[in-house]
Scaffold this motif. Structure first.
Motif, PDB file in Angstrom:
ATOM      1  N   ALA A  61       0.837  -1.203   0.000  1.00  0.00           N
ATOM      2  CA  ALA A  61       0.000   0.000   0.000  1.00  0.00           C
ATOM      3  C   ALA A  61       0.869   1.249   0.000  1.00  0.00           C
ATOM      4  N   ALA A  62       1.985   1.201   0.731  1.00  0.00           N
ATOM      5  CA  ALA A  62       2.879   2.355   0.794  1.00  0.00           C
ATOM      6  C   ALA A  62       3.530   2.627  -0.555  1.00  0.00           C
ATOM      7  N   VAL A  63       3.925   1.564  -1.253  1.00  0.00           N
ATOM      8  CA  VAL A  63       4.519   1.729  -2.590  1.00  0.00           C
ATOM      9  C   VAL A  63       3.530   2.432  -3.513  1.00  0.00           C
ATOM     10  N   GLN A  64       2.293   1.988  -3.496  1.00  0.00           N
ATOM     11  CA  GLN A  64       1.266   2.591  -4.344  1.00  0.00           C
ATOM     12  C   GLN A  64       0.990   4.034  -3.933  1.00  0.00           C
ATOM     13  N   HIS A  65       0.934   4.264  -2.629  1.00  0.00           N
ATOM     14  CA  HIS A  65       0.701   5.623  -2.114  1.00  0.00           C
ATOM     15  C   HIS A  65       1.818   6.563  -2.528  1.00  0.00           C
ATOM     16  N   ILE A  66       3.063   6.119  -2.359  1.00  0.00           N
ATOM     17  CA  ILE A  66       4.201   6.961  -2.698  1.00  0.00           C
ATOM     18  C   ILE A  66       4.235   7.241  -4.198  1.00  0.00           C
ATOM     19  N   GLY A  67       3.931   6.228  -5.001  1.00  0.00           N
ATOM     20  CA  GLY A  67       3.901   6.424  -6.446  1.00  0.00           C
ATOM     21  C   GLY A  67       2.884   7.479  -6.853  1.00  0.00           C
ATOM     22  N   ARG A  68       1.679   7.370  -6.316  1.00  0.00           N
ATOM     23  CA  ARG A  68       0.645   8.364  -6.638  1.00  0.00           C
ATOM     24  C   ARG A  68       1.028   9.742  -6.118  1.00  0.00           C
ATOM     25  N   ALA A  69       1.572   9.778  -4.903  1.00  0.00           N
ATOM     26  CA  ALA A  69       1.935  11.063  -4.303  1.00  0.00           C
ATOM     27  C   ALA A  69       3.071  11.739  -5.053  1.00  0.00           C
ATOM     28  N   ARG A  70       4.028  10.951  -5.545  1.00  0.00           N
ATOM     29  CA  ARG A  70       5.148  11.540  -6.290  1.00  0.00           C
ATOM     30  C   ARG A  70       4.664  12.183  -7.582  1.00  0.00           C
ATOM     31  N   PHE A  71       3.731  11.535  -8.264  1.00  0.00           N
ATOM     32  CA  PHE A  71       3.247  12.132  -9.503  1.00  0.00           C
ATOM     33  C   PHE A  71       2.368  13.342  -9.214  1.00  0.00           C
ATOM     34  N   ALA A  72       1.575  13.286  -8.160  1.00  0.00           N
ATOM     35  CA  ALA A  72       0.763  14.450  -7.778  1.00  0.00           C
ATOM     36  C   ALA A  72       1.669  15.620  -7.421  1.00  0.00           C
ATOM     37  N   GLU A  73       2.771  15.323  -6.740  1.00  0.00           N
ATOM     38  CA  GLU A  73       3.743  16.361  -6.386  1.00  0.00           C
ATOM     39  C   GLU A  73       4.313  16.997  -7.653  1.00  0.00           C
ATOM     40  N   ALA A  74       4.650  16.175  -8.647  1.00  0.00           N
ATOM     41  CA  ALA A  74       5.204  16.697  -9.896  1.00  0.00           C
ATOM     42  C   ALA A  74       4.198  17.584 -10.610  1.00  0.00           C
ATOM     43  N   ARG A  75       2.939  17.156 -10.664  1.00  0.00           N
ATOM     44  CA  ARG A  75       1.903  17.943 -11.322  1.00  0.00           C
ATOM     45  C   ARG A  75       1.674  19.277 -10.602  1.00  0.00           C
ATOM     46  N   ALA A  76       1.685  19.239  -9.269  1.00  0.00           N
ATOM     47  CA  ALA A  76       1.482  20.472  -8.507  1.00  0.00           C
ATOM     48  C   ALA A  76       2.624  21.457  -8.734  1.00  0.00           C
ATOM     49  N   GLU A  77       3.857  20.940  -8.752  1.00  0.00           N
ATOM     50  CA  GLU A  77       5.021  21.791  -9.019  1.00  0.00           C
ATOM     51  C   GLU A  77       4.949  22.356 -10.434  1.00  0.00           C
ATOM     52  N   ALA A  78       4.551  21.533 -11.382  1.00  0.00           N
ATOM     53  CA  ALA A  78       4.500  21.953 -12.783  1.00  0.00           C
ATOM     54  C   ALA A  78       3.502  23.083 -12.992  1.00  0.00           C
ATOM     55  N   ALA A  79       2.421  23.057 -12.240  1.00  0.00           N
ATOM     56  CA  ALA A  79       1.385  24.077 -12.397  1.00  0.00           C
ATOM     57  C   ALA A  79       1.878  25.471 -12.015  1.00  0.00           C
ATOM     58  N   LEU A  80       2.963  25.530 -11.244  1.00  0.00           N
ATOM     59  CA  LEU A  80       3.483  26.816 -10.782  1.00  0.00           C
ATOM     60  C   LEU A  80       4.513  27.415 -11.730  1.00  0.00           C
ATOM     61  N   LEU A  81       4.931  26.653 -12.736  1.00  0.00           N
ATOM     62  CA  LEU A  81       5.971  27.132 -13.646  1.00  0.00           C
ATOM     63  C   LEU A  81       5.431  28.189 -14.593  1.00  0.00           C
ATOM     64  N   LEU A  82       6.269  29.176 -14.863  1.00  0.00           N
ATOM     65  CA  LEU A  82       5.907  30.252 -15.775  1.00  0.00           C
ATOM     66  C   LEU A  82       6.515  30.001 -17.150  1.00  0.00           C
ATOM     67  N   ALA A  83       5.820  30.450 -18.167  1.00  0.00           N
ATOM     68  CA  ALA A  83       6.343  30.340 -19.524  1.00  0.00           C
ATOM     69  C   ALA A  83       7.320  31.477 -19.789  1.00  0.00           C
ATOM     70  N   GLY A  84       8.054  31.368 -20.896  1.00  0.00           N
ATOM     71  CA  GLY A  84       8.951  32.446 -21.283  1.00  0.00           C
ATOM     72  C   GLY A  84      10.406  32.108 -21.068  1.00  0.00           C
TER      73      GLY A  84
END
Length: 206
Positions: A61-84
């Motif tokens: 369960a922890a492996v699955q949780h960490i996998g989902r959380a890592r991708f959610a973390e990446a998506r959240a970080e990506a949303a803050l990036l600015l273009a240019g």
């Protein structure tokens, strides 16, 4: 199960998963026991056993949780990036933050344990493969890169291999300054590979 019971059950599972991550980071694989996880989570031993009767089930369960959380973390970080201008360097910095964060450190503990534990390896490998594919796709998206162009796929994979290696190096020493310099230099090389015009060259006549 009523809605309230289901909510309590989900809260308990989340607390157990978060406690498992904390234990992996602070104590390593060998120090992560079901008893300690339940104590860290503030959950009774009986409740922990109800959700995850064995250490193996807790770890899966922890492996699955960490996998989902890592991708959610990446998506959240990506949303803050600015273009240019500087976009490539910002993407690399984001990837580096993810690969030096808590979830990545917990993942490394699972990797090391999976090397000699066939049952754990059978769970970890599929999740890592899927996460690797998703991270590759996300990186292409963030860089606006066309994978059909020769050399682009390899350049992105080299980038991900590099930030993963930098994340492993950061386990033992604080190499922030060196890492930032390497990423800035690689951003210039990557822009050249991807055909991105740098801010300094954008205004020059062709």
């Amino acid at each position: 199960m009523t809605g309230r019971q289901q909510e309590r059950s989900e809260t308990t599972r989340t607390r157990l998963m978060e406690a498992t991550v904390d234990c992996l980071v602070e104590l390593g694989w060998s120090g992560t026991t079901t008893t300690l996880v339940s104590q860290r989570a503030g959950v009774s031993r009986g409740a922990q056993l109800h959700h995850y009767p064995t250490r193996a089930e807790l770890v899966i369960a922890a492996v699955q949780h960490i996998g989902r959380a890592r991708f959610a973390e990446a998506r959240a970080e990506a949303a803050l990036l600015l273009a240019g201008p500087g976009r490539t360097e910002a993407v690399l910095a984001m990837l580096a933050r993810i690969h030096t964060g808590t979830l990545f450190r917990a993942t490394l503990e699972l990797w090391v344990a999976a090397r000699t534990d066939a049952a754990l390896r059978a769970v970890v490998m599929p999740w890592e493969a899927e996460l690797g594919r998703e991270t590759h796709r996300l990186t292409l998206e963030l860089l606006g890169a066309d994978e059909s162009v020769a050399g682009v796929r390899e350049a992105v994979q080299q980038t991900l291999d590099m930030v993963r290696g930098l994340g492993i190096s950061a386990l033992l020493t604080d190499d922030t300054v060196r890492r930032e310099a390497l990423l800035a230099d690689w951003a210039r090389h990557l822009d050249a590979r991807l055909g991105v015009r740098s801010p300094t060259s954008a205004g020059r006549p062709s």
